[in-house]
Design an enzyme around this catalytic site. Structure first.
Site, short mmCIF file in Angstrom:
data_model
loop_
_atom_site.label_atom_id
_atom_site.label_comp_id
_atom_site.label_asym_id
_atom_site.label_seq_id
_atom_site.Cartn_x
_atom_site.Cartn_y
_atom_site.Cartn_z
N ARG A 118 0.87 -1.18 0.00
CA ARG A 118 0.00 0.00 0.00
C ARG A 118 0.90 1.23 0.00
NH1 ARG A 118 2.44 1.90 3.64
NH2 ARG A 118 0.89 3.53 3.81
N GLY A 119 0.31 2.42 -0.02
CA GLY A 119 1.11 3.64 -0.18
C GLY A 119 1.18 3.94 -1.67
N ALA A 120 0.87 5.19 -2.01
CA ALA A 120 0.67 5.54 -3.43
C ALA A 120 1.83 5.12 -4.35
CB ALA A 120 0.38 7.03 -3.54
N ARG B 45 -7.37 0.02 -6.62
CA ARG B 45 -7.51 1.12 -5.66
C ARG B 45 -7.67 2.41 -6.46
NH1 ARG B 45 -4.09 1.28 -0.46
NH2 ARG B 45 -5.99 2.32 0.21
N GLN C 116 -2.07 2.58 9.99
CA GLN C 116 -0.76 2.54 9.32
C GLN C 116 0.30 3.30 10.12
OE1 GLN C 116 -3.67 3.25 7.82
NE2 GLN C 116 -3.69 2.69 5.68
N ASP D 94 -1.70 11.00 -1.85
CA ASP D 94 -2.11 10.01 -2.85
C ASP D 94 -2.45 10.65 -4.18
OD1 ASP D 94 -2.76 8.88 -0.05
OD2 ASP D 94 -2.55 7.16 -1.41
N ASN E 258 -5.17 12.83 0.77
CA ASN E 258 -4.33 11.92 1.57
C ASN E 258 -5.22 11.17 2.55
OD1 ASN E 258 -1.65 10.94 2.17
ND2 ASN E 258 -1.78 12.02 4.12
N LYS E 259 -4.61 10.30 3.29
CA LYS E 259 -5.33 9.43 4.23
C LYS E 259 -6.34 10.21 5.06
CE LYS E 259 -5.03 5.89 4.45
NZ LYS E 259 -5.95 5.05 3.65
O1 MRU Z 1 -4.39 3.40 2.25
P1 MRU Z 1 -2.90 3.53 2.15
O2 MRU Z 1 -2.16 2.92 3.29
O3 MRU Z 1 -2.38 3.08 0.81
O4 MRU Z 1 -2.69 5.09 2.22
C1 MRU Z 1 -1.40 5.63 2.18
C2 MRU Z 1 -1.37 7.07 2.41
O5 MRU Z 1 -2.37 7.74 2.55
C3 MRU Z 1 -0.04 7.72 2.35
O6 MRU Z 1 0.05 8.79 3.22
C4 MRU Z 1 0.13 8.20 0.91
O7 MRU Z 1 0.03 7.14 0.02
C5 MRU Z 1 1.39 8.89 0.69
S1 MRU Z 1 2.65 7.70 0.68
C6 MRU Z 1 4.08 8.12 0.15
#
Ligand code: MRU
Length: 368
Positions: A53-55, A90, A206, A247, A257-258
């Site tokens: 996970r993470g963009a 996603r 996370q 993201d 973002n999250k």
């Molecule tokens: O749902 P996730 O864990 O994929 O979400 C990740 C985030 O929101 C991060 O903050 C975002 O991807 C930036 S990561 C470099």
């Protein structure tokens, strides 16, 4: 980054490209396990179930997923089907579309027999670029943090620079280094005294499971807080800056973002705390302007809200990781995974090309 003295990346190629290794992030921090992605379907599952996970990492995994699909079948229709399957995993992080599109554009003009090799080359390139961009974000962010540390009133100079971060935007969210955490790693390694407030980041935590794990392994002082504590800390002068990842950033600088990021930005503005967003150019969606209206927000299962997932027992050699119910079982729940922070609440972007205001002009100046 280092884990027990060994350098790791979050994703790597195995068996001459017949499979791709990743760290199973659903098991962290309780168990460090790796898995092999051997097919496009495996890649789809890993992204959907948040093994990765993470963009930026989702993007790189998608790129390798296309490579694996093309090894099996490289016709136009197979390529399209794999692309569609991967992109649907996603919807919010633009890096996934960006990376898939890059591989698609590279392989589409080629004869089918040459496609899987070209896909491998492009995916490798995307992964290496991600590492370089995150390193560079770290270097630019470090300069910013040094200035912040120096500008504090004399009485505060002996305290560590207190940074607050949300979710996980560290090396596990990218290929290496991270976005928001990269400047923090660089600061710590360069001897700047830093301390990180880590938002737990409900519902999937996370922050608690991944950011705390990363910071602990790197030996960076940090304190885990509940998501609602940030505003209180800012009111008491205990946060020098907020740094988050993203993201998707729209061309006028709105930041997706999250979930919960927006509330941090509001609290930061009310308390005069700088709010930075660290991101590489693969996170910018030039095709849209208004984040609120135009970014698709992923809605995830309500079970992530009504239950929490964690370590039940470490009694045996295998840690027992499971979910427990925290609400009445019949309780309705709603689970948007991301939110939008309007550009006006963002102090600056920290990018691989430098620090820039969160405006269309600011972004265009960097990315002509
Ligand atoms: O749902 P996730 O864990 O994929 O979400 C990740 C985030 O929101 C991060 O903050 C975002 O991807 C930036 S990561 C470099």
């Amino acid at each position: 980054m280092n884990i027990d003295g060994k350098a790791w990346r979050s994703i790597w190629v195995e068996k001459g490209g017949r499979s791709v290794g990743v760290i199973d992030q659903t098991k962290l921090p309780h168990s460090f396990e790796t898995i092999s992605i051997r097919s496009c379907n495996d890649a789809v599952r890993s992204i959907r179930q948040m093994v990765v996970r993470g963009a930026p990492l989702i993007g790189v995994t998608g790129a390798y997923g296309l490579m694996l699909a093309l090894q099996k079948e490289s016709s136009d229709s197979a390529l399209k089907m794999a692309f569609d399957q991967l992109i649907e995993t996603r919807p919010t992080a633009i890096n996934l579309r960006w990376a898939l599109k890059r591989v698609l554009d590279r392989v589409k003009p080629l004869p089918p027999s040459e496609r899987s090799i070209a896909a491998r080359q492009e995916a490798d390139l995307i992964a290496e670029e991600d590492v370089a961009m995150c390193q560079s974000i770290g270097n630019h962010g470090l300069e910013l943090l040094k200035v912040l540390a120096e500008r504090r009133p004399k009485a505060c100079q002996r305290k560590p620079l207190n940074l607050l971060t949300h979710c996980n935007a560290g090396w596990l969210a990218t290929v290496d280094w991270g976005t928001a955490l990269s400047p923090i790693y660089k600061a710590n390694r360069s001897g700047l005294d830093v301390h990180v407030w880590v938002d737990e980041t409900r519902p999937r935590n996370q922050g608690a499971s991944l950011t705390a794990f990363e910071l602990e392994r790197e030996g960076i002082p940090h304190t885990l807080i509940v998501d609602n504590a940030g505003g209180h800390l800012m009111q008491h002068g205990d946060v020098d800056a907020v740094i988050v990842g993203s993201d998707r950033v729209t061309r006028r600088g709105d930041v997706c973002n999250k979930i919960g990021t927006y509330l941090k930005a509001l609290a930061a503005q009310d308390n005069g705390v700088p709010f930075y967003v660290a991101m590489p150019y693969s996170t910018i969606d030039w095709s849209i302007s208004d984040g609120l209206d135009e970014v698709p927000i992923e809605r995830r299962s309500g079970l992530e809200v009504t239950q929490v997932y964690g370590l039940i027992s470490q009694a045996s050699r295998e840690p027992l990781i499971s979910s427990v119910q925290i609400s009445p079982t019949s309780c309705e729940s709603f689970n948007p995974a991301f939110d939008i922070t309007p550009a006006k609440l963002v102090t600056s972007f920290i990018t691989e090309r430098g620090v820039t205001p969160a405006t269309e002009e600011g972004l265009k100046r960097l990315y002509k």
